[in-house]
Design a protein around this motif. Sequence first.
Motif, PDB file in Angstrom:
ATOM      1  N   HIS A 236       0.827  -1.207   0.000  1.00 12.23           N
ATOM      2  CA  HIS A 236       0.000   0.000   0.000  1.00 12.23           C
ATOM      3  C   HIS A 236       0.864   1.262   0.000  1.00 12.23           C
ATOM      4  CE1 HIS A 236      -3.577   2.434   0.705  1.00 12.23           C
ATOM      5  NE2 HIS A 236      -2.929   3.051   1.685  1.00 12.23           N
ATOM      6  N   ALA A 237       2.043   1.188   0.626  1.00 10.76           N
ATOM      7  CA  ALA A 237       2.945   2.336   0.692  1.00 10.76           C
ATOM      8  C   ALA A 237       3.761   2.511  -0.584  1.00 10.76           C
ATOM      9  CB  ALA A 237       3.883   2.196   1.888  1.00 10.76           C
ATOM     10  N   GLY A 238       3.609   1.617  -1.541  1.00  8.28           N
ATOM     11  CA  GLY A 238       4.303   1.760  -2.809  1.00  8.28           C
ATOM     12  C   GLY A 238       5.568   0.934  -2.936  1.00  8.28           C
ATOM     13  N   ILE A 239       5.843   0.086  -1.962  1.00 10.77           N
ATOM     14  CA  ILE A 239       7.027  -0.766  -2.041  1.00 10.77           C
ATOM     15  C   ILE A 239       6.730  -1.953  -2.953  1.00 10.77           C
ATOM     16  CG2 ILE A 239       8.545  -2.301  -0.718  1.00 10.77           C
ATOM     17  CD1 ILE A 239       8.222  -0.429   1.642  1.00 10.77           C
ATOM     18  N   PRO A 240       7.589  -2.252  -3.928  1.00  7.39           N
ATOM     19  CA  PRO A 240       7.338  -3.387  -4.831  1.00  7.39           C
ATOM     20  C   PRO A 240       7.587  -4.719  -4.118  1.00  7.39           C
ATOM     21  CG  PRO A 240       9.455  -2.378  -5.337  1.00  7.39           C
ATOM     22  CD  PRO A 240       8.816  -1.522  -4.275  1.00  7.39           C
ATOM     23  N   VAL A 241       6.546  -5.286  -3.555  1.00  9.37           N
ATOM     24  CA  VAL A 241       6.684  -6.474  -2.715  1.00  9.37           C
ATOM     25  C   VAL A 241       7.205  -7.659  -3.522  1.00  9.37           C
ATOM     26  CG1 VAL A 241       5.441  -8.143  -1.286  1.00  9.37           C
ATOM     27  CG2 VAL A 241       4.927  -5.703  -1.094  1.00  9.37           C
ATOM     28  N   THR A 242       6.626  -7.884  -4.700  1.00 10.17           N
ATOM     29  CA  THR A 242       7.048  -9.029  -5.517  1.00 10.17           C
ATOM     30  C   THR A 242       8.518  -8.911  -5.905  1.00 10.17           C
ATOM     31  OG1 THR A 242       4.809  -9.356  -6.384  1.00 10.17           O
ATOM     32  CG2 THR A 242       6.635 -10.295  -7.643  1.00 10.17           C
ATOM     33  N   ALA A 243       8.924  -7.734  -6.375  1.00 10.47           N
ATOM     34  CA  ALA A 243      10.319  -7.523  -6.756  1.00 10.47           C
ATOM     35  C   ALA A 243      11.248  -7.681  -5.557  1.00 10.47           C
ATOM     36  CB  ALA A 243      10.490  -6.140  -7.374  1.00 10.47           C
ATOM     37  N   THR A 244      10.800  -7.241  -4.391  1.00 10.37           N
ATOM     38  CA  THR A 244      11.615  -7.389  -3.181  1.00 10.37           C
ATOM     39  C   THR A 244      11.796  -8.855  -2.833  1.00 10.37           C
ATOM     40  OG1 THR A 244      10.861  -5.247  -2.326  1.00 10.37           O
ATOM     41  CG2 THR A 244      11.785  -6.805  -0.731  1.00 10.37           C
ATOM     42  N   PHE A 245      10.734  -9.634  -2.909  1.00 16.43           N
ATOM     43  CA  PHE A 245      10.834 -11.070  -2.639  1.00 16.43           C
ATOM     44  C   PHE A 245      11.810 -11.737  -3.615  1.00 16.43           C
ATOM     45  CE2 PHE A 245       6.587 -11.259  -0.330  1.00 16.43           C
ATOM     46  CZ  PHE A 245       7.154 -11.638   0.861  1.00 16.43           C
ATOM     47  N   ILE A 246      11.731 -11.363  -4.889  1.00 14.40           N
ATOM     48  CA  ILE A 246      12.609 -11.981  -5.888  1.00 14.40           C
ATOM     49  C   ILE A 246      14.065 -11.637  -5.604  1.00 14.40           C
ATOM     50  CG2 ILE A 246      13.246 -11.965  -8.330  1.00 14.40           C
ATOM     51  CD1 ILE A 246      10.248 -11.672  -8.968  1.00 14.40           C
ATOM     52  N   ARG A 247      14.336 -10.370  -5.291  1.00 15.17           N
ATOM     53  CA  ARG A 247      15.713  -9.973  -4.989  1.00 15.17           C
ATOM     54  C   ARG A 247      16.227 -10.681  -3.741  1.00 15.17           C
ATOM     55  NH1 ARG A 247      14.004  -4.529  -6.681  1.00 15.17           N
ATOM     56  NH2 ARG A 247      13.580  -4.038  -4.488  1.00 15.17           N
ATOM     57  N   VAL A 248      15.369 -10.780  -2.732  1.00 21.98           N
ATOM     58  CA  VAL A 248      15.759 -11.466  -1.496  1.00 21.98           C
ATOM     59  C   VAL A 248      16.032 -12.939  -1.770  1.00 21.98           C
ATOM     60  CG1 VAL A 248      14.887 -12.265   0.736  1.00 21.98           C
ATOM     61  CG2 VAL A 248      14.633  -9.876   0.096  1.00 21.98           C
ATOM     62  N   GLY A 249      15.174 -13.578  -2.569  1.00 21.36           N
ATOM     63  CA  GLY A 249      15.384 -14.988  -2.898  1.00 21.36           C
ATOM     64  C   GLY A 249      16.694 -15.220  -3.631  1.00 21.36           C
ATOM     65  N   LEU A 250      17.005 -14.349  -4.587  1.00 24.60           N
ATOM     66  CA  LEU A 250      18.257 -14.482  -5.324  1.00 24.60           C
ATOM     67  C   LEU A 250      19.462 -14.295  -4.406  1.00 24.60           C
ATOM     68  CD1 LEU A 250      17.363 -12.541  -8.599  1.00 24.60           C
ATOM     69  CD2 LEU A 250      17.792 -14.992  -8.395  1.00 24.60           C
TER      70      LEU A 250
END
Length: 360
Positions: A236-250
């Motif tokens: 809701h605050a504008g943070i790209p959650v999906t992209a963050t998860f992908i970067r964290v996973g990598l």
Amino acid sequence: MIRFEPRGPVTALRMIGISVAAAGIALILAAVPMMFAGVSVFEAYGLMFKGAFGSLFAFTEMLTRATPLILTGLAAAVAFRAKLWNIGAEGQLYAGALAAVAVGSGALQLPAPLLVPTVVLAGAVAGGLVMLGPTLLKTRLGVDEVVTTLLLNFVILLFVQMMLEGPMKDPMGMGWPQSEPILDEAALPKLIARMRIHWGLVIALVAALGVYFLFKRTVWGFEIRAVGENAPAAQHAGIPVTATFIRVGLLSGALAGLAGVGEVAGLKGYLTADLSPGFGYSGIVVAMLAGLSPIGVVFAALFIASIFVGADSMSRATGVSNYLADLIVAMALLCVLVSGLFLRFRIRIVRRRSGREAAE
């Protein structure tokens, strides 16, 4: 009636105290089976300390054992901070080791200053790609990553065994299922002559500092913490959650892959199916014992490594099974989990009033 009331914010000092107390309580509880075995507790722990710190050889062996634990602990800490439950560091470690051997056993003919970084990069990329699949399944389809990462460990290990019995089998290995050895130009240099400790330790320490800087000083680190605290609010605050998860996973998979690189390119020299005695799973204990702190991971890994190395030495001297180390590690994890409950919640006993008293 028992009621759990949330406490205030958990300070770093309190978290450190909880981790130290958990380690101490685990050592105390492990003393009970020692006494039943008829062994002096003080003598056994003295031998364990001596086996891990009593000589330069013992100390370097402890650091060598701690190296993969630091990296797998960081892999778990990074993922868990974002509430991405990576239980697959063991498989990612093997993927990194397999890629390191594939590149470093003769596929590329490069001088050492170029081949060593290439091998390290190959292992990190392989580990990251392994974690990418479960991360995409979580973000796109809502598949539980605990199940996918855990089961992927066995898939990767079977794949490694297939490669060691087939295309990557060493023709000079006298029939043993092992890979061709890493070239001397691709091996991580030793830190101390005639000792097993290698530059993988330096890589692990640099990685810990890098993850600490990431968490504390970067926008991406803030996004990771925000997603971990409350993903819908972060979205809701504008943070790209999906992209963050992908970067964290990598990143998490890459750190575990580096642990595999260190084991084959710095220590063993070739890949076998029994390369890891469970470093990926022990990394979860390290991360929890450290309270998901990158710097704490280093000290937690040193503690776990000293227990394992010391227990081997103590077992040879007293006859007590070195499985005592596994018992201590398991108890330390349980103590951290239980203490974490009391760290975040205050238990209050509320007496129920009768209906008449309530009406009055």
